[in-house]
Design a protein around this motif. Structure first.
Motif, PDB file in Angstrom:
ATOM      1  N   MET A   1       2.508   5.006  11.859  1.00 42.24           N
ATOM      2  CA  MET A   1       1.322   4.171  11.743  1.00 42.24           C
ATOM      3  C   MET A   1       0.284   4.527  12.784  1.00 42.24           C
ATOM      4  O   MET A   1      -0.889   4.623  12.516  1.00 42.24           O
ATOM      5  CB  MET A   1       1.701   2.702  11.894  1.00 42.24           C
ATOM      6  N   ARG A  17       5.145  11.500   9.739  1.00 40.29           N
ATOM      7  CA  ARG A  17       4.308  10.324   9.476  1.00 40.29           C
ATOM      8  C   ARG A  17       4.027  10.174   7.976  1.00 40.29           C
ATOM      9  O   ARG A  17       4.057   9.074   7.427  1.00 40.29           O
ATOM     10  CB  ARG A  17       2.982  10.452  10.219  1.00 40.29           C
ATOM     11  N   VAL A  21       5.159   6.838   5.888  1.00 43.70           N
ATOM     12  CA  VAL A  21       4.246   5.923   5.206  1.00 43.70           C
ATOM     13  C   VAL A  21       4.471   5.953   3.699  1.00 43.70           C
ATOM     14  O   VAL A  21       4.322   4.931   3.011  1.00 43.70           O
ATOM     15  CB  VAL A  21       2.777   6.242   5.567  1.00 43.70           C
ATOM     16  N   SER A 307      -2.179   8.176   7.995  1.00 44.98           N
ATOM     17  CA  SER A 307      -1.042   7.285   7.726  1.00 44.98           C
ATOM     18  C   SER A 307      -1.271   5.875   8.260  1.00 44.98           C
ATOM     19  O   SER A 307      -0.856   4.890   7.630  1.00 44.98           O
ATOM     20  CB  SER A 307       0.239   7.866   8.325  1.00 44.98           C
ATOM     21  N   TYR A 311      -1.222   2.644   5.862  1.00 41.94           N
ATOM     22  CA  TYR A 311      -0.346   1.496   6.106  1.00 41.94           C
ATOM     23  C   TYR A 311      -1.146   0.196   6.130  1.00 41.94           C
ATOM     24  O   TYR A 311      -0.717  -0.820   5.570  1.00 41.94           O
ATOM     25  CB  TYR A 311       0.393   1.685   7.436  1.00 41.94           C
TER      26      TYR A 311
END
Length: 699
Positions: A1, A17, A21, A307, A311
């Motif tokens: 995140m 990442r 995600v 990412s 999120y």
């Protein structure tokens, strides 16, 4: 995140990442497809622990100190603008799109998210029985961001502590002290996580203390890398490639095989955490057969770069879009949400995150950054608090309107549509009231939660000096669901009703049993239920003005079976024994047969089906009703004081139990009667009660 970075941008971590995600988004969109996709959050936690620790260690090595204001200011500029933007947009969307009944709860969670305590708010809600089936908030995913922000506050303070301790130690160096602190956090937090997950899994999932070891795991990897520069990269390429594939496989196994029933975090979180550590340690291996080619692709790198924004944006869309569509999401809808999420993520990264992080504000003094941050957070909180107040007033107004509708005596409303000779078609009124968003917003509640043993006694009906009869309504939440009906009945018959109820705790002398709960959870449930039962019995003994006891219980809640018996047999006899213990001042003991059980997702079904809800969402009678030990006890008890009231006919239409009867939504979840439908049952239950206790039936 988040995207705290070392000097080099590691393509393997960017790829991690992207994977993390993606797991989370798929899990939130279609949990059946990837039931363990929630482990993507754990991957993020390890990455954050690694990157932030590496950054702080470099600062300690270069300057001999940690500049706390500068560190926190950089974190604020990096994370808060996009997070607060999504919260502001969500507030507007909630007001425009969400049903009134959901607005107060949604806005309260926005406020908790704005000050980064959402994880603790959800942990508190997780142990609230009355919130067990609450609507998911569009900002519920901010719990992990709250956990990370708390990490960003505490972690550099630990580094400062390490420097201070090292300066006062003849042998210790800052790195050794940091290693000792991180090791202690990892061991202590992991042990606490395992214990807390076993004792209280719902709350353990959210609290920071059960997750701190995951950050520490990443931090220890950074510490080793700082102590031995190039050590990971110097490992044999084949070993590193195998380690990277093993790590990715471990994450995939957890994402596919873990489910909502997996005890988590606890020891099961070791798999995704150690798997992430393995990928980081592998350090982007060079062999052609390594996962480097996969992780370093442009789409993976781009997704890893955005990412954080992905999120932020995905979950509000998942929660709010169905309110617009008035139906459940289809696969095409899900693809559109993914596309919208990526577009919004790109936009906020390009026009909000990067300009603020690297533009003019990058040169602000920390004090100015903190002031701007505090002002922005305060503004969001102020707006949401004001909104909660307005929304609460709107809910209260709608509750008042519903009360007026019930009091109007509409001949075909709710249970009245099932009265013999009414001439009503119980399925003809296609307007379901209340709206599913308001169905759990009862204006009156009186119940002790599962974790508490305090005896609550709430009086309804007429004043004590004017009462012709005093009735105690005692039992679990399936007794409390009759509060609306009993309070209206009491006013009409000049009765006084004392409501004494506790969630998941029947008025009985045998311990509850729940195979799905851990031993520690059951111990707490049993202990509080025993105490509450003792206090309830004592209260009845000490109040001789109580002449009638009314009780009901969830028939599907098992008790500990005696040797050679089913739990239902044990419960039946235990109810009789409990009633024998009641004082002679109790003239009437009235058991109410349990109400039907509906299918999971009944409220969504009603929302989606609209006018056809009564037909589309009905449950066959043989499935809706099961064995009821309390009713069996009342029917077989020789005590002349004991009677059974059966309201089942008021839930059955043509051999089925529909969720909408006479235009009223009859259930607030899968097994509790709604307060509005309970209100429409006041007349028939009052008639049955009056007949049982020998009072004149009110007109």
């Amino acid at each position: 995140m988040t995207s705290g970075r070392t000097t080099e941008v590691r393509t393997d971590i960017q790829g991690l990442r992207a994977i993390a995600v993606s797991l989370v988004v798929v899990f939130h969109l279609a949990p059946a497809v990837l039931p363990g996709g929630y482990v993507g959050v754990d991957v993020f936690f390890v990455i954050s622990g690694f990157l932030i620790t590496a950054h702080l260690l470099r600062e300690m090595a270069s300057s001999g100190r940690v500049n706390l204001p500068r560190f926190w200011a950089r974190r604020a500029r990096r994370l808060l603008p996009a997070a607060l933007l999504v919260l502001v947009v969500t507030v507007v969307a909630v007001w425009v799109l969400a049903p009134t009944g959901f607005v107060p709860g949604f806005l309260a969670q926005v406020a908790a998210s704005a000050v980064y305590v959402q994880n603790w708010a959800l942990a508190d809600q997780a142990v609230d029985y009355m919130a067990a089936e609450a609507q998911v908030s569009p900002v519920q995913h901010y719990w992990s961001l709250s956990t990370e922000e708390q990490f960003y506050i505490v972690w550099p303070l630990l580094m400062v502590l390490a420097l201070w301790l090292a300066a006062r130690s003849r042998r210790g160096t800052p790195r050794r002290v940091v290693a000792a602190i991180m090791g202690a956090i990892l061991v202590g937090s992991l042990a606490w996580s395992i214990w807390h997950t076993a004792v209280d899994p719902a709350a353990a999932y959210f609290v920071t203390t059960t997750r701190a070891w995951e950050f520490a795991a990443g931090g220890l990897v950074a510490l080793v890398a700082a102590a031995r520069p190039g050590w990971f990269a110097a490992l044999p390429p084949g070993l590193r490639a195998g380690l990277a594939w093993a790590g990715l496989a471990g994450i995939a196994v957890a994402a596919v095989l873990y489910t909502g029933g997996t005890p988590f975090p606890g020891f099961t979180a070791l798999l995704p955490v150690l798997a992430t550590v393995a990928v980081i340690v592998a350090h982007d291996p060079e062999p052609a057969w390594s996962p480097r080619g996969l992780l370093a692709t442009r789409p993976m790198q781009w997704l890893g770069d955005v990412s954080y924004s992905v999120y932020l944006w995905h979950f509000p869309l998942i929660v709010l879009v169905p309110f617009v569509l008035r139906r459940e999401l289809t696969p095409l809808d899900m693809l559109c949400i993914v596309a919208a999420t990526l577009l919004l993520a790109w936009g906020s990264k390009e026009w909000v995150e990067d300009p603020i992080r690297t533009g003019m504000t990058a040169h602000w003094r920390p004090r100015l950054t903190f002031a701007a941050t505090a002002a922005a957070m305060a503004a969001v909180v102020a707006v949401t608090f004001a909104g909660v107040g307005v929304a609460d007033q709107q809910v209260a107004q709608q509750q008042h309107e519903l009360k007026k509708i019930v009091a109007s005596g509409e001949p075909c409303l709710g249970a009245a549509a099932l009265e013999s000779g009414s001439g009503c078609d119980p399925e003809s009124n296609t307007v379901a009231i209340p709206d599913p968003a308001l169905v759990d917003k009862s204006p009156e509640r009186c119940i002790t939660n599962t974790r508490d043993s305090q005896l609550k006694v709430c009086p309804y009906g007429v004043a004590e000096e004017d009462a012709t009869r005093t009735i105690a309504l005692v039992g679990d939440s399936h007794a409390e669901q009759w509060l609306s009906a009993m309070s209206l009945t009491a006013e009409k018959h000049d009765w006084r009703v004392l409501v004494i109820t506790k969630a998941s705790c029947p008025f009985i002398g045998v311990d509850r049993d729940e195979p799905s709960k851990s031993d520690a959870e059951m111990a707490a449930l049993v202990d509080t239920c025993r105490t509450w039962n003792t206090e309830a019995l004592r209260y009845i003994d000490e109040h001789p003005e109580i002449d009638t006891l009314v009780t009901s219980a969830k028939s599907a809640n098992p008790v500990k079976a005696a040797a050679g018996e089913t739990w239902q047999q044990t419960a039946t006899e235990a109810y009789k024994e409990r009633w024998e213990q009641l004082p002679s001042t109790i003239e009437n003991i009235v058991a109410i047969r349990d109400t039907p059980r509906m299918d999971k997702g009944v409220l969504n079904c009603v929302t989606v089906s609209g006018a056809d809800a009564a037909q589309n969402c009905a449950v066959p009678v043989d499935k809706a009703f099961g064995d009821d030990p309390l009713a069996d006890a009342a029917e077989s008890d020789a005590d002349p004081r004991v009677s059974l009231i059966d309201m089942s006919d008021y839930f059955i239409v043509d051999g089925e139990c529909p969720p909408v009867i006479g235009g009223v939504l009859a259930f607030r979840d899968t097994h509790h009667v709604s307060w509005v439908y309970s209100s429409t049952l006041a007349k028939p239950i009052g008639t049955k009660m009056a007949e049982v206790v020998g009072d004149t039936v009110a007109a």
